[in-house]
Design an enzyme around this catalytic site. Structure first.
Site, PDB file in Angstrom:
ATOM      1  N   ARG A 127       6.654  -9.182  16.589  1.00 59.63           N
ATOM      2  CA  ARG A 127       7.351  -8.039  15.988  1.00 59.63           C
ATOM      3  C   ARG A 127       6.715  -6.755  16.505  1.00 59.63           C
ATOM      4  NH1 ARG A 127       6.210  -4.523  11.643  1.00 59.63           N
ATOM      5  NH2 ARG A 127       7.874  -4.164  10.112  1.00 59.63           N
TER       6      ARG A 127
ATOM      7  N   ASP B 248       0.813   5.316   1.811  1.00 56.76           N
ATOM      8  CA  ASP B 248       0.230   5.861   3.034  1.00 56.76           C
ATOM      9  C   ASP B 248      -0.674   7.071   2.828  1.00 56.76           C
ATOM     10  OD1 ASP B 248       1.350   3.936   4.616  1.00 56.76           O
ATOM     11  OD2 ASP B 248       3.110   5.119   5.151  1.00 56.76           O
TER      12      ASP B 248
ATOM     13  N   HIS C 196       0.852  -1.181   0.000  1.00 62.23           N
ATOM     14  CA  HIS C 196       0.000   0.000   0.000  1.00 62.23           C
ATOM     15  C   HIS C 196       0.893   1.237   0.000  1.00 62.23           C
ATOM     16  CE1 HIS C 196       1.210  -0.569   4.157  1.00 62.23           C
ATOM     17  NE2 HIS C 196       0.933   0.713   4.363  1.00 62.23           N
TER      18      HIS C 196
ATOM     19  N   HIS D  97       4.789  -0.075  -0.180  1.00 61.63           N
ATOM     20  CA  HIS D  97       5.528  -0.936   0.727  1.00 61.63           C
ATOM     21  C   HIS D  97       4.584  -1.914   1.404  1.00 61.63           C
ATOM     22  CE1 HIS D  97       4.064   2.521   3.023  1.00 61.63           C
ATOM     23  NE2 HIS D  97       4.040   1.731   4.099  1.00 61.63           N
TER      24      HIS D  97
END
Length: 740
Positions: free
Chosen positions: A670, A590, A588, A660
């Site tokens: 994570r 941002d 996508h 990204h």
């Protein structure tokens, strides 16, 4: 006294060039009520709707909330229609032939009291006309009974009814309408965190389709304007022209709607409160009349900014009307209609007579036409708009000079001749303070960011060239291992609290658990003693550290503001990781909606269009998978990949040049701090300042705070017994029907 009487005549006479009354209300885009049924009181309908909502009576709540909004629109339409009709009544306006009489001291008509009688007679006839018109449309006494207070108008402006409607539709299993209501609210409230999460949930539901996310309250002029510019960007000028013309006409209609509202009693409530508190004008009859009219003129002038402000934004598009005319004359020139191109460029020159670009275009069009066109001139609607606006500005500047009132001119095109000399210097200083989005970007002096990075002990690991893209960077050393440990403990403690951030399925994949924490929620939990204050304070400090370095590296000549900060942990769900083919976060961009098929990225809602730079600060690396990667616009070809580690920041511009995603997290957890930055100060993160204030106060634990932190459903909680009602002038709550 003579000067004051002259001012009153100048204020009450319609300025030269006033347009004809607006068209029928059906052209305003407002849905009418049932034929023959006058609208009911919107405040009572809204209060009843919230009552039904609180009781879980979803269908009645929907009906009442929708009726409240329709009644509010019908009242506005009635006000505009009656105002236009009564302004055209011969006995309700002063004849323009008397416009210059105040300048003369002689003549039989200058008898004592002549102007007062003329003035008050016109005012009484106008009031009679408005009362009778309102009674015909709304019923006897309807204009007084159906007044709407500031609180309700603000709620409707913020689209708050849609926040409740989406929950009611959801409970009624009408997911398409629920998604539309959620999207409608979100467009006007793009920083609403809970609605952002609700929208993500709706997107994962099988019964909700992409077309469900539609804005039910899109102003017609913005819809036409955006469609026209999109077509013009595709070099389809012929298709763009009807939409651009529609945008201009709808902009003028929206302007008339706003101006009509300025004459309503609701607009003056704030002033009445000031007078009760001793801050208003305490003058006599003539001062009161002049003051009231000046406030109306100020409101009318502000309508230009209201019309030019998109839903959800706090600042208007600069020079919105002249910019539309520029697009129009360029589009007409592209299709070879030079007469219309000249008409629009001449209209631009009405705003800016010395505009070199417009004058050059005009000369080019005249040379191409080859012969003079005597009847060719600026657009009549724009001429009427400018003449009326200048007439109002003349009155307001006169009041500034002689009565000490204030006026902030919304238009940079106002001729200097209209501005009293005493105010010209201040206006020049205000114009020199250009808004952030008008400032040209300057080349970045490399020594600037290098010095800052060295002072912070940060090293540049990879730049844009090494990452095979533009405006990308990897910076290491922003956190020490101890600081990473503190933030990881903060995320762990918050996940174990009753904070609404317990682990749940990720909004992007069902194979991972997702936990998120905002700076404000961290501060609230710290104040309640649920998490350590050290971690909450460090979260604030680190987010500012990232902002400083991002600005230093990418934007040293223009300040960046934090727009949103989110501490996010993604955990692999055991037993669900074999042969995974999905991503932890799909590819996508941002600040725009990525279309991999065409390679385009549309900078429009529901994307966060105001985001300019993004950053991801990693806290750990003891997990499997979870690498960040950049791709080409096709969302398939990977151009660079970054492995997380403690203290590593990946920063990049937020547009379509940097698509990204995140590879699947297949083992472990994570954790990272996601941050977005904006050049627009109106979109800075308000919660950051609130969190800072909370953390500066002594530690307190209150039962209300613990209750507030309880987890929420995918929509707003029902209001409590203190229903959101609009109070009348006496401070008493409005009547509420008991049958529901």
């Amino acid at each position: 006294m003579l000067r004051l009487l002259r001012l009153l005549l100048l204020l009450l006479l319609p300025p030269p060039g006033s347009p004809e009354p607006p068209g029928p209300p059906e052209l305003l885009g407002l849905a009418p009520l049932s034929p023959g049924a006058p609208p009911q009181a919107p405040d009572l309908l809204y209060a009843d709707g919230l009552r039904a909502y609180a009781a879980g009576a979803w269908a009645p709540a929907v009906a009442l909330l929708r009726e409240a909004m329709r009644s509010q629109k019908e009242l506005g339409r009635t006000r505009q229609d009656c105002g236009a009709r009564c302004a055209a009544e011969p006995g309700a306006a002063l004849p323009e032939v008397f416009f210059d009489i105040p300048g003369s001291e002689s003549g039989p008509r200058q008898a004592s009291g002549f102007w007062e009688r003329l003035l008050l007679r016109a005012a009484l006839r106008r009031a009679e006309c408005l009362t009778q018109c309102a009674a015909r449309r709304l019923g006897p006494g309807g204009a007084a009974q159906l007044r709407v207070g500031n609180a309700l108008r603000d709620a409707f402006r913020r689209r708050e009814p849609y926040n409740y409607l989406q929950r009611a539709y959801y409970q009624m299993k009408k997911l398409d309408l629920a998604a539309a209501a959620a999207h409608t609210f979100f467009v006007a409230n793009p920083t609403h965190i809970q609605m952002r999460e609700d929208m993500a949930k709706y997107r994962r539901m099988s019964g909700v389709h992409p077309q469900s996310f539609r804005d039910l309250e899109t102003p017609p002029h913005w819809a036409a304007y955006d469609a026209g510019l999109e077509l013009l960007g595709r070099q389809e000028a012929g298709l763009a022209l009807p939409r651009l013309e529609e945008a201009l006409q709808e902009s003028l209609v929206q302007l008339e709607c706003c101006r009509a509202g300025c004459e309503s009693p609701e607009e003056q409530q704030g002033e009445e409160i000031e007078e009760k508190e001793g801050t208003g004008n305490q003058g006599g009859l003539y001062e009161a009349i002049a003051g009231h009219w000046i406030r109306i003129l100020q409101c009318r002038q502000r309508c230009v900014e209201d019309m030019a402000t998109r839903p959800g934004r706090s600042s208007p598009v600069p020079d919105f009307l002249p910019s539309q005319l520029r697009w129009l004359h360029e589009a007409y020139a592209q299709v070879g209609n030079l007469s219309q191109a000249m008409e629009n460029v001449l209209s631009v020159l009405l705003f800016y007579p010395e505009d070199e670009s417009a004058k050059n275009s005009l000369n080019r069009y005249q040379a191409q036409l080859g012969e003079p066109r005597p009847g060719l001139g600026p657009r009549e609607d724009i001429q009427r708009f400018i003449l009326r606006s200048l007439g109002e500005k003349r009155q307001l500047y006169y009041a500034m000079e002689h009565l000490g009132t204030s006026f902030k001119d919304p238009d940079p095109w106002t001729p200097k001749a209209f501005i009293p000399e005493a105010f010209r210097e201040k206006l020049r200083e205000d114009l020199e303070k250009r808004p952030w989005d008008d400032e040209p970007l300057q080349p970045k002096p490399l020594i600037h960011w290098k010095d800052v990075l060295l002072l912070e002990g940060v090293t540049l690991t990879q730049d844009s060239r090494q990452l095979n893209g533009s405006e990308r960077a990897v910076l290491d050393g922003l956190l020490t291992p101890a600081e990473c440990g503190v933030l990881l403990q903060l995320a762990k403690d918050a996940a174990g609290a009753r904070s609404g951030h317990r682990g749940r399925r990720s909004p992007h994949t069902r194979h991972e658990r997702f936990e998120g924490l905002t700076v404000l929620k961290a501060a609230q939990l710290a104040q309640a003693g649920t998490v350590g204050r050290q971690g909450a304070k460090l979260l604030l400090e680190v987010s500012e550290r990232v902002r400083t370095l991002t600005e230093a590296y990418f934007s040293p000549e223009r300040p960046l503001h934090l727009s949103f900060t989110h501490l996010v942990c993604r955990s692999a769900i055991e037993g669900e990781q074999e042969q995974r083919m999905d991503l932890s976060h799909p590819v996508h961009a941002d600040n725009c909606v990525l279309d991999p098929d065409t390679g385009e990225c549309w900078r429009e809602p529901p994307a966060y269009t105001y985001r300019d730079y993004s950053g991801i600060l990693y806290l750990n690396d003891d997990f499997q998978g979870g690498d960040l990667f950049f791709t080409e616009p096709n969302a398939l070809t990977v151009t660079a990949q970054v492995r997380p580690r403690c203290g590593r920041l990946v920063a990049f511009s937020s547009g379509g040049e940097n698509p990204h995603g995140v590879w699947a997290v297949t083992r472990g957890q994570r954790c990272a701090l996601a941050l977005w930055h904006t050049w627009a100060p109106e979109h800075r993160e308000q919660e950051w300042a609130e969190a800072k204030e909370l953390l500066q106060e002594p530690e307190e634990t209150e039962e209300e705070e613990e209750e507030e932190m309880s987890s929420r459903d995918p929509a707003p909680e029902p209001p409590n017994r203190r229903l959101q009602r609009v109070q009348d002038k006496s401070g008493k709550p409005p009547r509420v029907r008991e049958e529901l």
